[in-house]
Design a protein around this motif. Sequence first.
Motif, short mmCIF file in Angstrom:
data_model
loop_
_atom_site.label_atom_id
_atom_site.label_comp_id
_atom_site.label_asym_id
_atom_site.label_seq_id
_atom_site.Cartn_x
_atom_site.Cartn_y
_atom_site.Cartn_z
N LEU A 79 -45.52 -23.51 8.07
CA LEU A 79 -45.05 -22.84 6.79
C LEU A 79 -46.26 -23.18 5.91
N PHE A 80 -46.57 -22.03 4.99
CA PHE A 80 -47.87 -22.03 3.96
C PHE A 80 -47.21 -21.84 2.57
N PHE A 81 -47.35 -22.90 1.69
CA PHE A 81 -46.43 -23.08 0.61
C PHE A 81 -46.94 -22.42 -0.55
N TYR A 82 -46.47 -21.53 -1.31
CA TYR A 82 -47.12 -20.96 -2.48
C TYR A 82 -47.45 -21.88 -3.34
N ASP A 83 -48.63 -21.72 -3.91
CA ASP A 83 -49.34 -22.56 -5.11
C ASP A 83 -49.50 -21.59 -6.31
N GLY A 87 -50.73 -16.89 -7.40
CA GLY A 87 -50.02 -15.93 -7.95
C GLY A 87 -49.19 -15.27 -7.10
N PRO A 88 -48.10 -14.53 -7.60
CA PRO A 88 -46.92 -13.77 -6.56
C PRO A 88 -47.54 -12.60 -6.12
N GLY A 89 -48.26 -11.85 -6.84
CA GLY A 89 -48.85 -10.77 -6.29
C GLY A 89 -49.89 -10.94 -5.20
N ASN A 145 -49.03 -9.03 29.84
CA ASN A 145 -49.64 -9.73 28.86
C ASN A 145 -49.16 -9.84 27.85
N GLN A 146 -48.42 -10.98 27.50
CA GLN A 146 -47.67 -11.41 26.14
C GLN A 146 -48.52 -11.77 25.05
N ARG A 147 -49.84 -12.02 25.32
CA ARG A 147 -50.62 -12.61 24.00
C ARG A 147 -50.00 -14.04 23.91
N PHE A 148 -49.64 -13.81 22.50
CA PHE A 148 -49.17 -14.96 21.77
C PHE A 148 -47.30 -15.15 22.06
N GLY A 149 -46.93 -14.09 22.48
CA GLY A 149 -45.49 -13.98 22.42
C GLY A 149 -45.24 -13.22 21.19
N ASN A 150 -43.83 -13.02 20.89
CA ASN A 150 -43.39 -12.63 19.71
C ASN A 150 -43.90 -13.22 18.51
N VAL A 151 -44.18 -12.71 17.52
CA VAL A 151 -44.79 -13.27 15.86
C VAL A 151 -44.06 -12.77 14.94
N THR A 152 -43.51 -13.86 14.03
CA THR A 152 -42.59 -13.66 13.18
C THR A 152 -43.48 -13.99 11.82
N VAL A 153 -43.46 -13.29 10.79
CA VAL A 153 -43.90 -13.54 9.52
C VAL A 153 -42.83 -13.34 8.42
N ASP A 154 -42.53 -14.44 7.89
CA ASP A 154 -41.49 -14.24 6.84
C ASP A 154 -42.17 -14.84 5.40
N LEU A 155 -41.83 -14.22 4.35
CA LEU A 155 -41.94 -14.65 2.91
C LEU A 155 -40.48 -14.99 2.18
N GLN A 161 -38.96 -16.41 -7.26
CA GLN A 161 -40.33 -17.07 -7.27
C GLN A 161 -40.72 -17.11 -5.73
N PRO A 162 -41.86 -16.75 -5.38
CA PRO A 162 -42.32 -17.06 -3.97
C PRO A 162 -42.30 -18.63 -3.77
N GLY A 163 -41.73 -18.86 -2.37
CA GLY A 163 -41.67 -20.20 -1.97
C GLY A 163 -42.66 -20.76 -1.01
N PHE A 164 -42.86 -20.06 0.24
CA PHE A 164 -43.61 -20.22 1.34
C PHE A 164 -43.55 -18.90 2.31
N ILE A 165 -44.59 -18.83 2.83
CA ILE A 165 -44.94 -18.01 4.05
C ILE A 165 -44.67 -18.71 5.45
N ARG A 166 -43.65 -18.17 6.16
CA ARG A 166 -43.31 -19.00 7.36
C ARG A 166 -44.03 -18.13 8.59
N PHE A 167 -45.00 -18.68 9.43
CA PHE A 167 -45.68 -17.87 10.32
C PHE A 167 -45.41 -18.83 11.64
#
Length: 209
Positions: A79-83, A87-89, A145-155, A161-167
């Motif tokens: 999880l990468f937390f917003y600071d 900025g939201p943009g 070849n699955q590389r890294f498997g399925n990948v999910t990115v959530d905001l 207000q942005p909270g975090f990016i889940r990767f």
Amino acid sequence: MLSFFKKIFSGRSAAGPTNWQPLTRTAAQLRAHEQWVAQQVYLNWMGPFFKAYHFQKTGVCAKQLRVQLIRDEARQGALFFYDPSIGPGNFRHLFDFIRDQVMRLGYNAAVSDKRFVKHERYAECIEKHFLKPQPNDCTATGRCNQRFGNVTVDLVSINGQPGFIRFFANPYQDTIFTPAAPFDALMDTLFNLPPAPPQVQKLIKQYYK
């Protein structure tokens, strides 16, 4: 066999709540994102988040950006937390940029969705990019070849207000696939970038909102 692999690697993710809606960007937002990428504004945070990720793995708290590890049997990620300094943009651009970089590694964007959930004391918005490896038979082993498997990115945003990016990566465990590459390697490939030069640091305010 190839059609079987294509079926697995294409389409939507597992069925979820019916209130998921397609995630779209306006033409103006797409133009702004292209310019944001061209100007390399992402350098302000990719490297620092990469360092914070490794600090967290060693038990050392990062001085600025905050990262929390995701560790369970099915997935590895962070999880990468917003600071407020971001900025939201910029945070939204960073979310889409991570998706774009995963696609450059041989992935398809299977789903880009969003949903709003009203809780008793707050409202939550989740924007999601779900990415699957492109079908590709591994000639040496005969396995896909699955590389890294399925990948999910959530905001995830709270009350607008942005909270975090889940990767995170979710590998296939079936023997018809090659073993997934480790999540650390994915982090190194995507986030291990040089620091932003002064002229790029000055662009943060331009995309802040």
